[in-house]
Design a protein around this motif. Structure first.
Motif, PDB file in Angstrom:
ATOM      1  N   ILE A  27       0.820  -1.411  -0.037  1.00 34.93           N
ATOM      2  CA  ILE A  27       0.080  -0.137   0.356  1.00 34.93           C
ATOM      3  C   ILE A  27       0.760   1.271   0.017  1.00 34.93           C
ATOM      4  O   ILE A  27       2.113   1.002   0.455  1.00 34.93           O
ATOM      5  CB  ILE A  27      -1.064   0.088   1.416  1.00 34.93           C
ATOM      6  N   LEU A  81      -3.961   9.863   3.086  1.00 39.26           N
ATOM      7  CA  LEU A  81      -4.356   8.984   2.063  1.00 39.26           C
ATOM      8  C   LEU A  81      -3.794   7.719   2.030  1.00 39.26           C
ATOM      9  O   LEU A  81      -2.740   7.522   2.461  1.00 39.26           O
ATOM     10  CB  LEU A  81      -3.786   9.656   0.629  1.00 39.26           C
ATOM     11  N   SER A  83      -3.731   3.879  -0.299  1.00 40.47           N
ATOM     12  CA  SER A  83      -4.167   3.412  -1.737  1.00 40.47           C
ATOM     13  C   SER A  83      -3.336   2.233  -2.058  1.00 40.47           C
ATOM     14  O   SER A  83      -2.137   2.106  -1.385  1.00 40.47           O
ATOM     15  CB  SER A  83      -3.987   4.441  -2.718  1.00 40.47           C
ATOM     16  N   PHE A  88      -2.494   1.352  -9.096  1.00 41.02           N
ATOM     17  CA  PHE A  88      -2.290   2.706  -8.905  1.00 41.02           C
ATOM     18  C   PHE A  88      -1.767   3.168 -10.114  1.00 41.02           C
ATOM     19  O   PHE A  88      -0.905   2.502 -10.741  1.00 41.02           O
ATOM     20  CB  PHE A  88      -1.378   2.909  -7.691  1.00 41.02           C
TER      21      PHE A  88
END
Length: 99
Positions: A27, A81, A83, A88
């Motif tokens: 991540i 944040l 993600s 990505f």
């Protein structure tokens, strides 16, 4: 003399995000202040404190480079944040005025 005590239990607060599907996955995390790290999620709690392994930090000053941090604990209140790295893709900002 004390008043009557409430007998109802409060419902258990659940985390806003369900990070269980990202455990053992890479991540990307951005923090307030602009720092950014990437690593493998090993654990988390309700406050969004994270444990990441194989952490690398993307440093921009004075020149862009990557720095290895190893195992790190990231404090939830500083995270802005989260993600997944898989899937990505950076896109152009549609709100920036075209010159």
């Amino acid at each position: 003399p004390q008043g009557p005590q409430p007998t109802m239990d409060k419902p258990k607060r659940e985390a806003i995000l369900d990070l269980s599907k990202y455990v053992n996955e890479r991540i990307r995390v951005k923090f307030t202040g602009g720092r950014e790290v990437t690593g493998v999620l090993k654990g988390y709690d309700q406050l969004l404190n994270l444990v990441l392994d194989e952490v690398t930090e993307d440093v921009q000053d004075p020149e862009p480079r990557t720095r290895s941090l190893g195992l790190a604990v990231l404090r939830g209140p500083t995270i802005t944040l989260l993600s997944p790295v898989d899937g990505f893709e950076e896109i152009a900002n549609p709100f920036v005025a075209q010159e």
